[in-house]
Design a protein around this motif. Structure first.
Motif, mmCIF file in Angstrom:
data_model
loop_
_atom_site.group_PDB
_atom_site.id
_atom_site.type_symbol
_atom_site.label_atom_id
_atom_site.label_comp_id
_atom_site.label_asym_id
_atom_site.label_seq_id
_atom_site.Cartn_x
_atom_site.Cartn_y
_atom_site.Cartn_z
ATOM 1 N N GLU A 1 -2.764 -39.899 16.242
ATOM 2 C CA GLU A 1 -2.907 -41.165 16.897
ATOM 3 C C GLU A 1 -3.661 -40.884 18.162
ATOM 4 O O GLU A 1 -4.679 -41.515 18.605
ATOM 5 C CB GLU A 1 -1.749 -41.905 16.799
ATOM 6 C CG GLU A 1 -1.815 -43.395 17.222
ATOM 7 C CD GLU A 1 -2.630 -44.119 16.007
ATOM 8 O OE1 GLU A 1 -2.339 -43.635 15.028
ATOM 9 O OE2 GLU A 1 -3.074 -45.257 16.334
ATOM 10 N N LEU A 2 -2.943 -39.911 18.912
ATOM 11 C CA LEU A 2 -3.555 -39.831 20.156
ATOM 12 C C LEU A 2 -5.027 -39.025 20.123
ATOM 13 O O LEU A 2 -5.987 -39.378 21.020
ATOM 14 C CB LEU A 2 -2.714 -38.707 20.947
ATOM 15 C CG LEU A 2 -1.323 -39.206 21.546
ATOM 16 C CD1 LEU A 2 -0.830 -38.043 22.260
ATOM 17 C CD2 LEU A 2 -1.387 -40.471 22.455
ATOM 18 N N ASP B 1 9.764 -29.158 19.150
ATOM 19 C CA ASP B 1 9.685 -29.797 17.770
ATOM 20 C C ASP B 1 8.361 -30.641 17.378
ATOM 21 O O ASP B 1 8.373 -31.532 17.590
ATOM 22 C CB ASP B 1 10.946 -30.716 17.401
ATOM 23 C CG ASP B 1 11.103 -30.911 15.939
ATOM 24 O OD1 ASP B 1 10.683 -30.302 15.231
ATOM 25 O OD2 ASP B 1 12.020 -31.858 15.762
ATOM 26 N N LEU C 1 2.274 -37.108 13.483
ATOM 27 C CA LEU C 1 1.529 -38.508 13.518
ATOM 28 C C LEU C 1 1.164 -38.968 14.744
ATOM 29 O O LEU C 1 0.033 -39.482 15.153
ATOM 30 C CB LEU C 1 2.766 -39.208 12.951
ATOM 31 C CG LEU C 1 2.252 -40.765 12.147
ATOM 32 C CD1 LEU C 1 1.560 -40.148 10.840
ATOM 33 C CD2 LEU C 1 3.383 -41.465 11.681
ATOM 34 N N LEU C 2 1.827 -38.408 15.834
ATOM 35 C CA LEU C 2 1.530 -38.829 17.146
ATOM 36 C C LEU C 2 0.587 -38.308 17.661
ATOM 37 O O LEU C 2 -0.489 -39.244 18.409
ATOM 38 C CB LEU C 2 2.841 -38.601 18.019
ATOM 39 C CG LEU C 2 2.837 -38.912 19.495
ATOM 40 C CD1 LEU C 2 2.660 -40.396 19.783
ATOM 41 C CD2 LEU C 2 3.828 -38.287 20.420
ATOM 42 N N LYS C 3 0.352 -36.905 17.277
ATOM 43 C CA LYS C 3 -0.773 -36.163 17.684
ATOM 44 C C LYS C 3 -2.147 -36.753 17.055
ATOM 45 O O LYS C 3 -3.095 -36.523 17.651
ATOM 46 C CB LYS C 3 -0.569 -34.575 17.325
ATOM 47 C CG LYS C 3 0.150 -33.897 17.873
ATOM 48 C CD LYS C 3 -0.535 -33.079 18.840
ATOM 49 C CE LYS C 3 0.455 -32.215 20.099
ATOM 50 N NZ LYS C 3 1.347 -31.179 19.525
ATOM 51 N N PHE D 1 6.808 -36.864 12.452
ATOM 52 C CA PHE D 1 6.740 -37.861 13.749
ATOM 53 C C PHE D 1 5.755 -37.305 14.435
ATOM 54 O O PHE D 1 4.690 -37.864 15.305
ATOM 55 C CB PHE D 1 8.044 -38.130 14.096
ATOM 56 C CG PHE D 1 8.021 -39.211 15.142
ATOM 57 C CD1 PHE D 1 7.900 -40.380 14.940
ATOM 58 C CD2 PHE D 1 8.165 -38.980 16.659
ATOM 59 C CE1 PHE D 1 7.833 -41.451 15.842
ATOM 60 C CE2 PHE D 1 8.083 -39.802 17.820
ATOM 61 C CZ PHE D 1 7.989 -41.070 17.144
ATOM 62 N N ALA D 2 6.095 -35.888 15.065
ATOM 63 C CA ALA D 2 5.039 -35.404 16.114
ATOM 64 C C ALA D 2 3.552 -35.271 15.472
ATOM 65 O O ALA D 2 2.621 -35.439 16.354
ATOM 66 C CB ALA D 2 5.691 -34.023 16.177
ATOM 67 N N ASP E 1 10.871 -30.141 23.501
ATOM 68 C CA ASP E 1 9.593 -29.743 23.598
ATOM 69 C C ASP E 1 9.024 -29.071 22.261
ATOM 70 O O ASP E 1 7.852 -29.064 21.989
ATOM 71 C CB ASP E 1 9.334 -28.830 24.594
ATOM 72 C CG ASP E 1 9.289 -29.214 25.950
ATOM 73 O OD1 ASP E 1 9.276 -30.615 26.176
ATOM 74 O OD2 ASP E 1 9.713 -28.706 27.106
ATOM 75 N N LYS F 1 -7.201 -39.771 18.006
ATOM 76 C CA LYS F 1 -8.156 -40.824 17.377
ATOM 77 C C LYS F 1 -8.427 -41.740 18.856
ATOM 78 O O LYS F 1 -9.494 -42.201 18.946
ATOM 79 C CB LYS F 1 -7.308 -41.978 16.607
ATOM 80 C CG LYS F 1 -7.505 -41.736 14.893
ATOM 81 C CD LYS F 1 -6.963 -43.142 14.424
ATOM 82 C CE LYS F 1 -5.866 -42.447 13.383
ATOM 83 N NZ LYS F 1 -5.290 -43.482 12.906
ATOM 84 N N VAL F 2 -7.353 -41.909 19.716
ATOM 85 C CA VAL F 2 -7.673 -42.824 20.940
ATOM 86 C C VAL F 2 -8.765 -41.908 21.885
ATOM 87 O O VAL F 2 -9.609 -42.514 22.210
ATOM 88 C CB VAL F 2 -6.605 -42.887 21.646
ATOM 89 C CG1 VAL F 2 -6.646 -43.450 22.730
ATOM 90 C CG2 VAL F 2 -5.461 -43.660 20.890
ATOM 91 N N ASP F 3 -8.535 -40.713 21.589
ATOM 92 C CA ASP F 3 -9.353 -39.733 22.505
ATOM 93 C C ASP F 3 -10.811 -39.831 22.153
ATOM 94 O O ASP F 3 -11.704 -40.074 22.758
ATOM 95 C CB ASP F 3 -8.858 -38.146 22.447
ATOM 96 C CG ASP F 3 -9.071 -37.550 23.773
ATOM 97 O OD1 ASP F 3 -9.264 -38.233 24.652
ATOM 98 O OD2 ASP F 3 -9.237 -36.351 23.607
#
Lengths: 473, 93
Positions: free
Chosen positions: B84-85, B72, B80-82, B77-78, B70, B87-89
């Motif tokens: 990207e999410l 890290d 990048l994920l944030k 990587f984390a 939880d 962006k979708v949002d």
């Protein structure tokens, strides 16, 4: 030969099994490094029988062996002498670098003769139950000599072109593992000898069952016929109620047995069973230098096993003593934890040769599900919480958002597989929505995730009570 | 009998001899030996040991951990994920 027979009498008088076993071991004991050469010099093939007979009769009063028993041991020591003769010859030639002249086949056959003599003696009831450890030496060396003979035969076959004068044609037809396969049959007989012993437990050869079984496993693994191990396990199961309690056997027997059953179950994809055996082996194996390699081997299978059963990973402190394991599992574990699918795939490819060699590749590959689970779990966590409604309590009762757009999972997979980088641009990337749905459905099916996909709304609806079982959310 | 093998149990004797062979048969012998020897469970030089001996000195250490993580959120990587999410949002609104 006198020293050997003196120790034999002492061993018989005091029922000292390890001393007795050492008198038929084809290697000198620590306290008497020149033993084998002394035996060779002490007698010759014409007078060996008379010498041993005399040695056994002399002072027979102190051990009072019956005539039949005495005769049985006589045969064993004559056979032992013959082994010493051919073994020293083969070793000398090997040490001189005359590898092709060292006749390991002859050593194997001589040792097999001794083993057969022992089996006969046990079958006829001449040797008591406490002498079972002699069978351990018998089996251990039979296997070793068989391997040496096979290696030597492979060698001569390779050299046959310039050495054909010395070879007969049979060698060419020999299978690569001819002797070891032969040894396996003999070991199987000894297994039968132990498991079928009807004597009361305190005097039973049944105490040797696991040692012999382990040697059997080891031989089958070397022969690459691991599936044959299951026959042995079946016989063991069938007699389980007659065997002494497993926990009463020496720890070395227990650890080795647990390791092999663990690996056999592992290869059979029965990971729950594999885990329990490997964990037991790991627990009982001492953390001392002489067991270091065995501990590493146990972990080589326990780690992939646990990744699939309980989805746990080794900590750095578990791996620290084993640089090899660190190298094998370190990068992969980090990627699983982060949900880094591209990293996971790369680590799998990088270690492929090693993983395949150890037969853990397929198992590790299945660990990708856990990596996907961790990635999707991050999406869930990133989703935050539902707006707090009136009347609801504080922090603890806040509900996480459980309706998550499929697009978010798709985005996560894009990041996880670095699809954007590969496709050379942002946007939809190279991943189909269907693929993502498929990954989700898989996780749900495997109970790594709880919920359903609502295709009509393009949403994933996760369970409010534990969307990712066992991970605290 | 080779000096190095003296006093060793039989299993190690085999290994010692193989190593010797390697000097003269380096090219074809060595790889085969290491491959076979490598992943074979060794015979324990001691038959039995006490229950206490099986206790790992590092037993108190943490040997296994959960596969998820939880905390890290700082690594690339984390992030990048944030990103990207998010962006979708935002594209939804």
């Amino acid at each position: 030969m006198d020293t050997v027979l003196y120790e034999f009498r002492t061993a018989i008088r005091t029922s000292n099994a390890s001393l007795l076993a050492s008198t038929i071991t084809p290697a000198p004991p620590a306290h008497d490094p020149g033993r084998l050469y002394a035996i060779l010099r002490s007698t010759n093939s014409y007078s060996i029988e008379a010498d041993v007979r005399y040695g056994l009769m002399q002072n027979n009063r102190e051990i009072s062996l019956t005539k039949a028993r005495s005769a049985a041991w006589l045969d064993v020591y004559i056979a032992y002498y013959k082994v010493v003769v051919v073994l020293l010859d083969a070793e000398e030639k090997t040490n001189q670098g005359k590898l092709l002249e060292a006749d390991w086949n002859r050593v194997y056959e001589a040792w097999k003769e001794l083993v057969t003599t022992l089996i006969k003696g046990f079958n006829a009831g001449h040797f008591e139950g406490w002498t079972t450890p002699c069978l351990y030496v018998a089996v251990r060396c039979l296997r070793e000599f068989a391997i040496k003979a096979d290696e030597a035969n492979t060698r001569t076959k390779g050299a046959i072109t310039f050495n054909s004068g010395l070879q007969d044609d049979v060698v060419g037809a020999l299978d690569k593992n001819d002797k070891l396969e032969d040894a396996a049959r003999v070991i199987n007989r000894i297994f039968g000898l132990c498991i079928s012993d009807r004597a009361s437990l305190d005097e039973s050869r049944k105490w040797g069952v696991y040692y012999i079984t382990n040697m059997m496993f080891k031989t089958y693994f070397k022969l690459n016929s691991i599936s044959l191990s299951k026959n042995i396990l079946r016989s063991l199961n069938a007699t389980a109620s007659d065997l002494p309690n497993f926990a009463l056997f020496p720890k070395s027997h227990q650890v080795t047995f647990n390791y092999y059953v663990g690996v056999v179950s592992f290869l059979d994809e029965d990971y729950t069973r594999a885990e329990s055996h490997l964990a037991a082996a790991h627990r009982l194996c001492p953390a001392v230098p002489f067991a270091h390699k065995n501990r590493a081997l146990i972990l080589t299978y326990l780690i992939p096993c646990r990744l699939l059963t309980t989805h746990v990973l080794p900590t750095p402190s578990l791996l620290a003593p084993y640089p090899g394991l660190q190298q094998l599992f370190g990068p992969l574990s980090a990627c699983v934890r982060r949900g880094d699918l591209a990293g996971f795939d790369a680590a799998l490819v990088a270690g492929e040769a090693d993983f395949v060699k150890r037969r853990i590749y397929l198992t590790l590959e299945r660990g990708r599900d856990v990596a996907v689970r961790n990635l999707f779990r991050k999406v869930f966590l990133a989703g935050g919480f539902e707006p707090v409604k009136d009347g609801q309590g504080g922090e603890a009762e806040r509900l996480r958002r459980t309706r998550i757009p499929l697009a978010e999972f798709a985005a996560a997979v894009r990041v996880g597989t670095r699809a954007d980088a590969r496709e050379g641009g942002a946007g939809e990337g190279g991943l189909e929505q269907d693929e993502v749905e498929c990954m989700l459905a898989n996780l749900i099916y495997k109970n790594l995730m709880k919920g359903y996909i609502s295709r009509a709304h393009g949403m994933v609806v996760l369970s409010k009570a534990g969307a990712f079982p066992g991970t605290g959310v | 009998m080779s000096g190095a093998a003296q006093g060793e149990p039989n299993t190690t004797k085999a290994v010692v001899n193989d190593a010797k062979n390697g000097e003269t048969m380096k090219d074809q012998q060595k790889p085969a030996v290491t491959l076979g020897e490598d992943d074979e469970f060794e015979d324990f030089p001691v038959e039995d040991w006490a229950e206490e001996d099986t206790e790992d000195p590092g037993a108190n250490q943490h040997l296994w951990e959960e596969s998820w993580d939880d905390d890290d959120t700082s690594d690339d990587f984390a992030k990048l994920l944030k990103e990207e999410l998010r962006k979708v949002d935002s594209s939804k609104r």
